[in-house]
Design a protein around this motif. Structure first.
Motif, short mmCIF file in Angstrom:
data_model
loop_
_atom_site.label_atom_id
_atom_site.label_comp_id
_atom_site.label_asym_id
_atom_site.label_seq_id
_atom_site.Cartn_x
_atom_site.Cartn_y
_atom_site.Cartn_z
N PRO A 78 59.53 25.35 30.75
CA PRO A 78 58.30 25.75 31.44
C PRO A 78 58.55 26.76 32.57
N VAL A 80 58.09 31.09 33.63
CA VAL A 80 57.83 32.50 33.35
C VAL A 80 59.12 33.32 33.45
N SER A 118 48.80 26.51 29.34
CA SER A 118 49.13 27.07 30.66
C SER A 118 48.12 28.10 31.11
N SER A 119 47.85 28.09 32.41
CA SER A 119 46.99 29.09 33.03
C SER A 119 47.55 30.50 32.88
N ASN A 171 49.51 25.44 37.75
CA ASN A 171 50.51 25.22 38.82
C ASN A 171 50.52 23.78 39.33
N SER A 184 62.38 26.69 39.50
CA SER A 184 61.57 25.54 39.93
C SER A 184 60.22 25.98 40.47
N VAL A 189 60.28 23.94 45.79
CA VAL A 189 61.29 24.78 46.47
C VAL A 189 60.96 24.88 47.97
N LYS A 201 62.19 31.66 49.90
CA LYS A 201 61.88 33.02 49.45
C LYS A 201 60.43 33.13 49.03
N TYR A 203 58.32 35.81 46.74
CA TYR A 203 58.46 36.99 45.89
C TYR A 203 57.21 37.85 46.01
N ARG A 210 47.18 30.91 43.86
CA ARG A 210 47.34 29.93 42.78
C ARG A 210 46.40 28.75 43.01
N LEU A 246 50.31 32.41 48.60
CA LEU A 246 51.66 31.92 48.91
C LEU A 246 51.90 31.94 50.41
N ASP A 272 54.78 38.16 36.88
CA ASP A 272 54.01 37.32 37.82
C ASP A 272 52.53 37.70 37.77
N VAL A 273 51.68 36.69 37.74
CA VAL A 273 50.24 36.91 37.76
C VAL A 273 49.81 37.04 39.23
C1 UD1 Z 1 53.31 29.81 35.89
C2 UD1 Z 1 51.92 29.46 35.40
C3 UD1 Z 1 51.77 27.96 35.30
C4 UD1 Z 1 52.91 27.41 34.46
C5 UD1 Z 1 54.20 27.73 35.16
C6 UD1 Z 1 55.39 27.19 34.40
C7 UD1 Z 1 50.49 31.25 36.20
C8 UD1 Z 1 49.36 31.64 37.05
N1 UD1 Z 1 50.89 30.00 36.28
O1 UD1 Z 1 53.42 29.45 37.17
O2 UD1 Z 1 50.54 27.64 34.68
O3 UD1 Z 1 52.77 26.06 34.24
O4 UD1 Z 1 54.33 29.13 35.18
O5 UD1 Z 1 56.42 26.99 35.29
O6 UD1 Z 1 51.00 32.04 35.43
N2 UD1 Z 1 57.41 31.98 44.16
C9 UD1 Z 1 57.92 32.31 45.39
N3 UD1 Z 1 59.08 31.71 45.80
C10 UD1 Z 1 59.75 30.81 45.02
C11 UD1 Z 1 59.21 30.46 43.76
C12 UD1 Z 1 58.03 31.07 43.35
O7 UD1 Z 1 57.35 33.15 46.11
O8 UD1 Z 1 60.80 30.31 45.46
C13 UD1 Z 1 56.13 32.59 43.74
C14 UD1 Z 1 56.10 33.16 42.34
O9 UD1 Z 1 56.51 34.51 42.33
C15 UD1 Z 1 54.63 32.97 41.98
C16 UD1 Z 1 54.23 31.70 42.73
O10 UD1 Z 1 55.20 31.53 43.76
O11 UD1 Z 1 53.86 34.04 42.45
C17 UD1 Z 1 54.25 30.45 41.88
O12 UD1 Z 1 55.47 30.44 41.13
P1 UD1 Z 1 55.89 29.22 40.20
O13 UD1 Z 1 55.76 27.97 40.96
O14 UD1 Z 1 57.19 29.58 39.58
O15 UD1 Z 1 54.76 29.20 39.10
P2 UD1 Z 1 53.99 30.38 38.29
O16 UD1 Z 1 54.98 31.36 37.75
O17 UD1 Z 1 52.81 30.86 39.04
#
Ligand code: UD1
Length: 318
Positions: A78, A80, A118-119, A171, A184, A189, A201, A203, A210, A246, A272-273
């Motif tokens: 799971p 991206v 998934s969204s 999410n 993760s 995180v 971090k 990104y 979200r 975020l 990334d969405v």
């Molecule tokens: C995406 C899907 C979600 C899916 C998940 C699988 C979308 C909108 N959502 O989540 O439905 O179940 O993948 O894992 O597409 N980020 C940081 N710092 C970090 C980690 C993440 O800034 O340390 C940011 C990411 O760039 C992102 C957001 O936080 O913009 C959420 O990231 P994450 O929790 O990995 O989930 P999504 O990729 O949004």
């Protein structure tokens, strides 16, 4: 009393489903490859019938589905970014395994199969909130694989009469989400970093939003989807229905934890969405769903779990 198969049941969401099903008095079988799941996620529910194996292996899929009334297909890789890095491994886990589970469920006479959608399927469609009748626009292999899964389910319903429902998760966060991998979920995180007053971090510019959904809401939605008349063949969002950036999330968690560190901004992630928020009207009307735990309460509970669970803290330091 029914028998449920939870694929991916040693994972974060799957283990919560298994726990709730047992609490309701059902038999629960779990199939998990332990690639991302952990056996220890089931330590507190020893009544689970645990089977280790890979659902991309057709014989294993048939063996575990046999004799089950319902299948909750949660097994996946799971992530991206992981799918961007290794689309073949991700396709095997997210598409090949799903087809095997569908074929096995059809042949075993399963009453209904509920799939973890998934969204990410919506991609960057400009309209918010995102409703199920909008066209899908996958931006990553992961998103595409989840859309293929949904379409396979609908095809199996039409072609073979197998009852199926896809629930699109937004999410999901909560206790037992693994904070240790580079892939993760962001709340796990942030929680583990901020509890140690380490910067986490972000990104991109942190303006992405979200619809973070506490895991108990997803468990409720999925279990409703097993029974609800009129749900078969449908794709249904299950979420909180709000959105938060975020940057706001970081600030909120920093405040709850009492941390003092600022985020460490990094380049944006590929695939990334930008914005994600669910319309939950369809879940309300077909499933009788309402979020049972708000984002704020869920966030407090989750941070408390990372604060008080030594295993999570140890893993975070590993
Ligand atoms: C995406 C899907 C979600 C899916 C998940 C699988 C979308 C909108 N959502 O989540 O439905 O179940 O993948 O894992 O597409 N980020 C940081 N710092 C970090 C980690 C993440 O800034 O340390 C940011 C990411 O760039 C992102 C957001 O936080 O913009 C959420 O990231 P994450 O929790 O990995 O989930 P999504 O990729 O949004």
């Amino acid at each position: 009393m029914s028998t449920y198969l939870v694929t991916g049941g040693a994972g974060f969401i799957g283990s919560h489903l298994a726990e709730e099903l047992l609490r309701r008095g059902h038999n629960v079988r779990v199939a998990d490859s332990l690639i991302t799941g952990k056996r220890s996620n089931l330590d507190h529910i020893p009544a689970v019938d645990f089977r280790e194996g890979d659902l991309a292996n057709e014989a294993f899929a048939r063996e575990v589905v046999e004799g089950c009334d319902y299948v909750l297909h949660q097994a996946a890789i799971p992530s991206v970014p992981r799918s961007v890095k290794d689309p073949i491994a991700s396709n095997r886990a997210n598409v090949d395994a799903t087809l095997n589970v569908l074929v096995a469920a059809r042949d075993a006479g399963v009453k209904r199969l509920v799939f973890a959608g998934s969204s990410s399927a919506y991609g960057n469609t400009p309209t918010l909130p995102k409703s199920e009748d909008m066209p899908s626009n996958p931006l990553s292999p992961y998103a595409l694989q989840k859309v293929i899964g949904e379409q396979y389910l609908q095809m199996f319903t039409r072609l073979y009469g197998l009852e199926t429902v896809s629930i699109r998760y937004f999410n999901v966060f909560g206790p037992r989400q693994d904070p240790t991998s580079p892939y993760s979920g962001v709340i796990s995180v942030f929680a583990t970093a901020l509890l140690e007053n380490r910067p986490a971090k972000i990104y991109g510019d942190g303006g992405q939003t979200r619809d973070f959904t506490y895991v108990a809401n997803v468990v409720d939605g999925v279990l409703r989807a097993c029974e609800a008349p009129g749900a078969s063949g449908e794709v249904i969002n299950v979420a909180t229905g709000g959105r938060i950036s975020l940057n706001e999330l970081y600030a909120e968690m920093k405040k709850i934890v009492g941390a003092t560190v600022d985020p460490d901004y990094q380049d944006g992630r590929q695939g990334d969405v930008r914005d994600s928020q669910a319309a939950i009207d369809k879940a309300k009307s077909i499933l009788g769903y309402q979020p049972i735990v708000s984002f704020e309460d869920g966030l407090e509970r989750t941070i408390e779990w990372y604060r008080t669970t030594p295993a999570a803290a140890t893993a975070a330091n590993a």
